[in-house]
Design a protein around this motif. Structure first.
Motif, PDB file in Angstrom:
ATOM      1  N   GLN A 182      53.194  93.377 107.084  1.00  0.00           N
ATOM      2  CA  GLN A 182      54.426  92.679 107.837  1.00  0.00           C
ATOM      3  C   GLN A 182      55.530  94.045 107.258  1.00  0.00           C
ATOM      4  OE1 GLN A 182      56.183  89.240 106.871  1.00  0.00           O
ATOM      5  NE2 GLN A 182      54.702  88.097 107.822  1.00  0.00           N
ATOM      6  N   ILE A 183      55.739  94.549 106.320  1.00  0.00           N
ATOM      7  CA  ILE A 183      56.065  95.685 105.905  1.00  0.00           C
ATOM      8  C   ILE A 183      55.728  97.146 106.884  1.00  0.00           C
ATOM      9  CG2 ILE A 183      57.195  97.266 104.321  1.00  0.00           C
ATOM     10  CD1 ILE A 183      56.269  95.303 102.517  1.00  0.00           C
ATOM     11  N   LYS A 184      54.613  96.839 106.608  1.00  0.00           N
ATOM     12  CA  LYS A 184      54.391  98.397 107.582  1.00  0.00           C
ATOM     13  C   LYS A 184      53.897  98.970 108.627  1.00  0.00           C
ATOM     14  CE  LYS A 184      51.440 100.274 103.980  1.00  0.00           C
ATOM     15  NZ  LYS A 184      49.833 101.425 104.450  1.00  0.00           N
ATOM     16  N   TYR A 200      55.510 107.453 104.350  1.00  0.00           N
ATOM     17  CA  TYR A 200      55.470 107.030 102.666  1.00  0.00           C
ATOM     18  C   TYR A 200      55.407 108.219 102.104  1.00  0.00           C
ATOM     19  CZ  TYR A 200      54.268 103.102 105.655  1.00  0.00           C
ATOM     20  OH  TYR A 200      55.262 101.390 106.756  1.00  0.00           O
ATOM     21  N   LEU A 201      56.243 108.190 100.842  1.00  0.00           N
ATOM     22  CA  LEU A 201      56.089 108.638  99.982  1.00  0.00           C
ATOM     23  C   LEU A 201      55.337 108.250  98.400  1.00  0.00           C
ATOM     24  CD1 LEU A 201      59.561 110.245  99.263  1.00  0.00           C
ATOM     25  CD2 LEU A 201      58.070 111.278 100.336  1.00  0.00           C
ATOM     26  N   VAL A 202      55.611 107.034  98.437  1.00  0.00           N
ATOM     27  CA  VAL A 202      54.782 106.340  97.492  1.00  0.00           C
ATOM     28  C   VAL A 202      54.320 105.141  98.192  1.00  0.00           C
ATOM     29  CG1 VAL A 202      54.677 104.896  95.470  1.00  0.00           C
ATOM     30  CG2 VAL A 202      55.588 106.617  95.511  1.00  0.00           C
ATOM     31  N   ASP A 203      53.001 104.422  97.965  1.00  0.00           N
ATOM     32  CA  ASP A 203      51.960 103.768  98.656  1.00  0.00           C
ATOM     33  C   ASP A 203      50.676 102.865  98.119  1.00  0.00           C
ATOM     34  OD1 ASP A 203      51.032 101.437 100.243  1.00  0.00           O
ATOM     35  OD2 ASP A 203      50.300 102.879 101.793  1.00  0.00           O
ATOM     36  N   ASP A 204      51.487 101.752  96.878  1.00  0.00           N
ATOM     37  CA  ASP A 204      50.488 101.057  96.159  1.00  0.00           C
ATOM     38  C   ASP A 204      50.073 100.286  95.985  1.00  0.00           C
ATOM     39  OD1 ASP A 204      52.633  99.996  94.725  1.00  0.00           O
ATOM     40  OD2 ASP A 204      51.941 102.858  93.506  1.00  0.00           O
ATOM     41  N   LYS A 205      49.159  99.387  95.191  1.00  0.00           N
ATOM     42  CA  LYS A 205      49.909  97.721  94.658  1.00  0.00           C
ATOM     43  C   LYS A 205      50.609  97.024  94.358  1.00  0.00           C
ATOM     44  CE  LYS A 205      44.733  97.531  94.759  1.00  0.00           C
ATOM     45  NZ  LYS A 205      43.394  96.979  93.223  1.00  0.00           N
ATOM     46  N   GLN A 206      51.813  97.556  94.156  1.00  0.00           N
ATOM     47  CA  GLN A 206      52.918  97.543  92.969  1.00  0.00           C
ATOM     48  C   GLN A 206      54.022  97.790  94.215  1.00  0.00           C
ATOM     49  OE1 GLN A 206      53.295  94.747  90.783  1.00  0.00           O
ATOM     50  NE2 GLN A 206      50.437  95.224  91.011  1.00  0.00           N
ATOM     51  N   PRO A 217      69.075 111.801 103.992  1.00  0.00           N
ATOM     52  CA  PRO A 217      69.432 110.602 102.474  1.00  0.00           C
ATOM     53  C   PRO A 217      68.641 109.544 102.960  1.00  0.00           C
ATOM     54  CG  PRO A 217      70.752 110.697 104.088  1.00  0.00           C
ATOM     55  CD  PRO A 217      70.786 111.964 105.043  1.00  0.00           C
ATOM     56  N   PHE A 218      67.726 109.617 103.439  1.00  0.00           N
ATOM     57  CA  PHE A 218      67.281 107.385 103.790  1.00  0.00           C
ATOM     58  C   PHE A 218      66.050 107.345 102.694  1.00  0.00           C
ATOM     59  CE2 PHE A 218      64.311 104.880 104.996  1.00  0.00           C
ATOM     60  CZ  PHE A 218      64.945 103.764 105.656  1.00  0.00           C
ATOM     61  N   LYS A 219      67.214 106.630 102.158  1.00  0.00           N
ATOM     62  CA  LYS A 219      64.828 106.442 100.884  1.00  0.00           C
ATOM     63  C   LYS A 219      65.326 105.004 101.020  1.00  0.00           C
ATOM     64  CE  LYS A 219      64.277 110.475  99.269  1.00  0.00           C
ATOM     65  NZ  LYS A 219      64.843 110.423  98.740  1.00  0.00           N
ATOM     66  N   MET A 220      64.135 103.912 100.826  1.00  0.00           N
ATOM     67  CA  MET A 220      64.050 102.457 100.506  1.00  0.00           C
ATOM     68  C   MET A 220      62.378 102.627  99.270  1.00  0.00           C
ATOM     69  SD  MET A 220      63.775  99.756 103.295  1.00  0.00           S
ATOM     70  CE  MET A 220      61.966 100.902 104.849  1.00  0.00           C
ATOM     71  N   LYS A 249      54.034 110.232 112.691  1.00  0.00           N
ATOM     72  CA  LYS A 249      52.785 110.174 112.253  1.00  0.00           C
ATOM     73  C   LYS A 249      52.698 108.481 112.324  1.00  0.00           C
ATOM     74  CE  LYS A 249      53.111 114.899 109.539  1.00  0.00           C
ATOM     75  NZ  LYS A 249      53.125 115.298 108.230  1.00  0.00           N
ATOM     76  N   LEU A 250      53.205 107.870 112.616  1.00  0.00           N
ATOM     77  CA  LEU A 250      52.683 106.546 111.580  1.00  0.00           C
ATOM     78  C   LEU A 250      52.770 105.918 113.134  1.00  0.00           C
ATOM     79  CD1 LEU A 250      55.786 104.875 110.434  1.00  0.00           C
ATOM     80  CD2 LEU A 250      53.674 105.246 109.048  1.00  0.00           C
ATOM     81  N   VAL A 251      52.853 106.485 113.982  1.00  0.00           N
ATOM     82  CA  VAL A 251      51.733 106.429 115.661  1.00  0.00           C
ATOM     83  C   VAL A 251      50.112 106.658 115.733  1.00  0.00           C
ATOM     84  CG1 VAL A 251      51.730 105.908 118.430  1.00  0.00           C
ATOM     85  CG2 VAL A 251      53.359 106.708 117.321  1.00  0.00           C
ATOM     86  N   THR A 252      49.711 105.506 114.557  1.00  0.00           N
ATOM     87  CA  THR A 252      48.203 106.053 114.653  1.00  0.00           C
ATOM     88  C   THR A 252      47.243 105.677 116.085  1.00  0.00           C
ATOM     89  OG1 THR A 252      47.738 104.052 113.421  1.00  0.00           O
ATOM     90  CG2 THR A 252      48.678 105.711 112.110  1.00  0.00           C
ATOM     91  N   VAL A 253      46.178 105.892 116.129  1.00  0.00           N
ATOM     92  CA  VAL A 253      44.749 105.813 117.054  1.00  0.00           C
ATOM     93  C   VAL A 253      44.465 104.465 116.464  1.00  0.00           C
ATOM     94  CG1 VAL A 253      42.209 106.216 117.683  1.00  0.00           C
ATOM     95  CG2 VAL A 253      43.911 108.060 116.399  1.00  0.00           C
ATOM     96  N   LYS A 254      44.447 103.621 115.781  1.00  0.00           N
ATOM     97  CA  LYS A 254      44.163 102.598 115.901  1.00  0.00           C
ATOM     98  C   LYS A 254      45.477 101.279 116.076  1.00  0.00           C
ATOM     99  CE  LYS A 254      43.300  98.520 112.102  1.00  0.00           C
ATOM    100  NZ  LYS A 254      44.194  97.335 112.974  1.00  0.00           N
TER     101      LYS A 254
END
Length: 446
Positions: A182-184, A200-206, A217-220, A249-254
């Motif tokens: 849902q976030i993505k 995405y600068l950081v993308d892991d399980k947590q 300056p946008f950061k989240m 870059k978020l407009v992927t083939v999938k």
């Protein structure tokens, strides 16, 4: 100390000062070369010797002593009070000199700091204006305004509504998402509709950290809450100073396959140029031809995979045909490359009981046979048997899907057809053999 003694001390001090002044004048004239001809060296030597004798006994307390205690340059009569006065005067002079030195040091430091700041400003300005090259920068690296100050916001602790349009999304601390997908999806929709090149600068399980273009300056920050099994926005600076971007870059083939997959399947010959124009017009993004080609391949490969899955359910389809009418005829044959391999589809035959009865009762005693290619990913041949009804129109009797149009496949199809239509089918075996012989000779001739 009596008045006479004080007068004698003052007289001695005056005589000593006069002698000192005379010695200094002699040394100055000698140093400047104002002596008589041929006597400059003698004057300098004599003056230097006298001066050395004069200042020879300087000690730590500031007193000046000659080599003998009875020198004519000694001050006073050498009593303890005379020495204490000289020490006091020396201390006062030292304090005044120290204060002057400190003031001078402060002024020097201020001047150096001032010139240093000016030099740094000059260097920064020269680096900014002198080393700038527009060719080295891309649209993602450009920011046109100064980043505003971050304002702390209060947490809302609300569940995000997935039906919210991308342009209406407001990022606030405390916003809750059910899962990572849902976030993505939300970040992608906002990025596409607002033209912000989020990444995405950081993308892991947590945790997840989302940023915008370089200089924006946008950061989240979004973290996983294990107790509640959800994701929540922790901190966000929802301020942008970047320009609108058509490359995302978020407009992927999938993602493009999910959006335009059905349209591509309905029109497999959709040209790449038209596809690019469609993406730019509707999604406001630029997609290269190579990416469009991958989108079309993935969309069509999905159809092909679905068709392969349909053959896996062929036995269920045959069972349903026989369940609806036990007099229907259904035959399936399979093949294996090796004994331990899973069975693969080879042939499929179907003939409905009502079609057989209708052909016997209302159609002319004529049967037409034909075959055609199946232009699908699985390939194969479609064999069919048709008749002529009272309106002289084609009437389907039976059909079969075989691996190829050959003697073996036609023989298998005709035997099943005659067996289903006629009670004494063995009488038609010679006719079938003659047809097959003619068919084989025709194939050999062509």
């Amino acid at each position: 100390m009596t008045k006479r003694e004080r007068t004698a001390i003052e007289r001695d001090e005056q005589s000593g000062s006069r002698e000192m002044n005379n010695q200094r004048e002699i040394m100055d004239e000698t140093y400047l070369g104002n002596g008589k001809e041929g006597g400059d060296n003698d004057l300098w030597t004599e003056g230097q010797g006298d001066r050395d004798d004069l200042w020879a006994g300087e000690n730590d307390e500031g007193m000046y002593e000659s080599e003998s205690d009875e020198s004519e340059y000694s001050i006073g009569d050498g009593s303890e009070s005379d020495f204490s006065d000289c020490r006091r005067i020396r201390e006062e002079v030292r304090k005044e000199q120290k204060a002057l030195d400190e003031e001078l040091d402060e002024e020097i430091k201020k001047s150096l700091l001032k010139y240093k700041n000016k030099a740094e400003e000059f260097d920064s300005d020269s680096d900014y204006y002198g080393s700038y090259n527009s060719e080295d920068e891309t649209d993602e690296d450009i920011a046109y305004a100064e980043p505003p100050k971050f304002k702390k916001q209060t947490k809302v602790n609300e569940v995000f509504n997935m039906n919210t349009a991308g342009k209406d999304i407001k990022w606030v601390p405390g916003l809750i998402f059910g899962d990572k997908s849902q976030i993505k999806a939300t970040v992608r929709n906002f990025s596409i509709e607002s033209g912000r090149p989020l990444r995405y600068l950081v993308d892991d399980k947590q945790r997840i950290q989302v940023a915008c273009a370089k200089g924006c300056p946008f950061k989240m920050w979004i973290s996983y809450i294990q107790i509640r099994d959800c994701w929540q926005i922790k901190t966000v600076n929802d301020v942008h100073n970047c320009i609108y971007h058509y490359s995302n870059k978020l407009v992927t083939v999938k993602y493009l396959v999910d959006v335009y997959g059905n349209k591509i399947r309905r029109n497999p010959s959709w040209k790449l140029k038209e596809m690019q124009e469609e993406f730019k017009k509707v999604l406001k993004v630029e997609v290269c031809e190579a990416k469009c080609c991958r989108v079309r391949q993935m969309a069509l490969s999905g159809v092909q995979e679905e068709m392969k899955k349909h053959y896996a359910g062929l036995r269920k389809f045959a069972g349903e045909i026989l369940r609806s009418n036990k007099n229907n005829t259904v035959k399936i044959t399979t093949t294996r490359v090796n004994e331990e391999d899973a069975p693969h589809f080879q042939r499929f035959y179907v003939c409905y009981d009502q079609l057989k009865k209708a052909w016997k009762e209302g159609c002319r005693p004529i049967i037409g046979l034909d075959g055609c290619f199946l232009k699908t990913v699985c390939g194969g041949q479609l064999l069919s048997a048709v008749g002529r009804d009272g309106n002289n129109s084609m009437f389907p009797i039976a059909m079969a899907v075989v691996e190829t149009e050959s003697y073996a496949s036609w023989s298998w199809f005709l035997h099943l057809l005659i067996e289903g239509l006629f009670q004494f089918f063995f009488l038609f075996i010679p006719i079938i053999n003659i047809f097959l012989i003619i068919l084989s000779k025709t194939d050999a001739h062509t």
